[in-house]
Enzyme design. Structure first.
Site: not given
Ligand code: COA
Length: 315
Positions: A171, A189
């Site tokens: 991420s 994300k």
């Protein structure tokens, strides 16, 4: 030529810890993910890497395999937006390598664009690749990961067959605070993070662990090349503002991966491992000339107006 081991792995890990295990990694030919896979393969495992570009994926697989004699690394072509293609890839991985014990959802798309230049379709494209693609990856690998977790129980005690049944989502940290030109990726994300947490919560009872690795500013990566247009002088200034005082190395992301996949990470689940030298926490640090971080702290200057005389204690 094989990438030298010291570039993707610290010397603290024991050889063979991933022997007879298989890693499935989307985006596995990328500059960060390929090092995560290299570390896993160097420590005894085999791997399937998944990419959209056949040539890049096959070349990436062949190059990763060089890190250990006898290693098997297969490049499979699939777009993470296509869940059926990912399921086929996961099944093929099991057929060719015997199992699917670990997964990394690493495929991502990014570019810099203000909302004024970001069409609805551009936003959707990144949401589809990063967020839906990560969800599709989880859907494709979870049945296999559950089987591996059943075979390699997570009891907290050392298991003769080691670990299995673990997934990592790659991420970012800019959605913790906010960043211009990244509305699409920040939204995607944030979704990736919640998908990982959901996997950890819903599949933890089946023996799965799911965690996020959040790379900070890592030197010599595609992401930095795409997203940081800074000249060398500005890069130096930026590095100084990271609490650890430097850019990260891909090796540091690979080490974090080994930590989470090996016995060391057995009790870490539904969590985020931010590997950024502390960078995201100082995004709010004062940046005026007189209070510039970290110079102000290092200068020894006192802050005027602090109650009780504000005397400085020794370090
Ligand atoms: N700025 C604004 N919009 C952009 C853009 C940019 N730099 N790049 C693409 N887009 C828009 C396109 O214009 C299109 O929108 P439109 O139909 O309204 O014109 C939409 O995004 C889809 O573009 P397309 O090129 O068809 O998508 P794709 O699926 O082929 O590519 C991307 C995906 C856009 C993420 C592309 O950047 C990519 O493939 N990147 C490679 C992987 C990567 O980004 N890695 C980064 C690691 S940090």
């Amino acid at each position: 030529m094989a990438v030298p081991r010291e570039q993707f792995l610290s010397p603290v890990w024991r050889d063979g810890i991933f022997e007879n295990k298989v890693l499935f990694c989307t985006g596995g030919a990328g500059t960060i993910c390929s090092m995560q896979v290299r570390a896993f393969v160097a420590l005894g495992g085999n791997a399937c890497i998944i990419g959209r570009n056949p040539e890049k994926t096959e070349r990436g697989a062949a190059d990763i395999a060089l890190v250990r004699p006898g290693a098997k690394v297969i490049g499979l072509v699939a777009d993470v937006r296509d869940v059926k293609a990912l399921e086929d890839a996961a099944n093929r991985c099991v057929k060719e390598l015997g199992s699917l014990d670990f997964a990394i959802a690493g495929a991502a798309g990014n570019f810099l664009a203000p909302m004024a230049q970001l069409s609805s379709n551009a936003f959707k494209t990144v949401m589809d690749i990063d967020a839906v693609g990560s969800y599709n990856t989880a859907k494709a690998v979870l049945p296999h990961l559950v089987k591996s977790a059943q075979k390699h129980k997570n009891t907290g005690a050392a298991q003769p067959t080691g670990t299995g049944g673990r997934i990592i989502f790659v991420s970012a940290s800019f959605h913790f605070t906010g960043k211009p030109l990244q509305a699409h990726v920040a939204a995607a994300k944030a979704a990736v993070d919640q998908i990982s947490h959901a996997v950890g919560i819903e599949y933890g009872p089946y023996g799965i662990t799911s965690n996020i690795i959040t790379p900070g500013p890592i030197a010599n990566t595609e992401g930095m090349a795409r997203l940081s247009k800074a000249d060398p002088e500005s890069q130096k200034k930026f590095a100084k503002k990271i609490p650890v005082g430097r850019y990260g190395q891909v090796k540091e992301i690979a080490d974090a991966t080994v930590y989470l996949f090996a016995e060391t990470g057995s009790y870490v689940n539904a969590n985020t491992l931010v590997v950024d030298g502390g960078q995201w926490r100082v995004t709010g640090a004062a940046d005026s000339e007189s209070w510039a971080y970290p110079d102000f702290l290092l200068s020894g200057a006192v802050v005027d107006g602090v109650a009780k005389g504000g005397k400085k204690s020794k370090l």
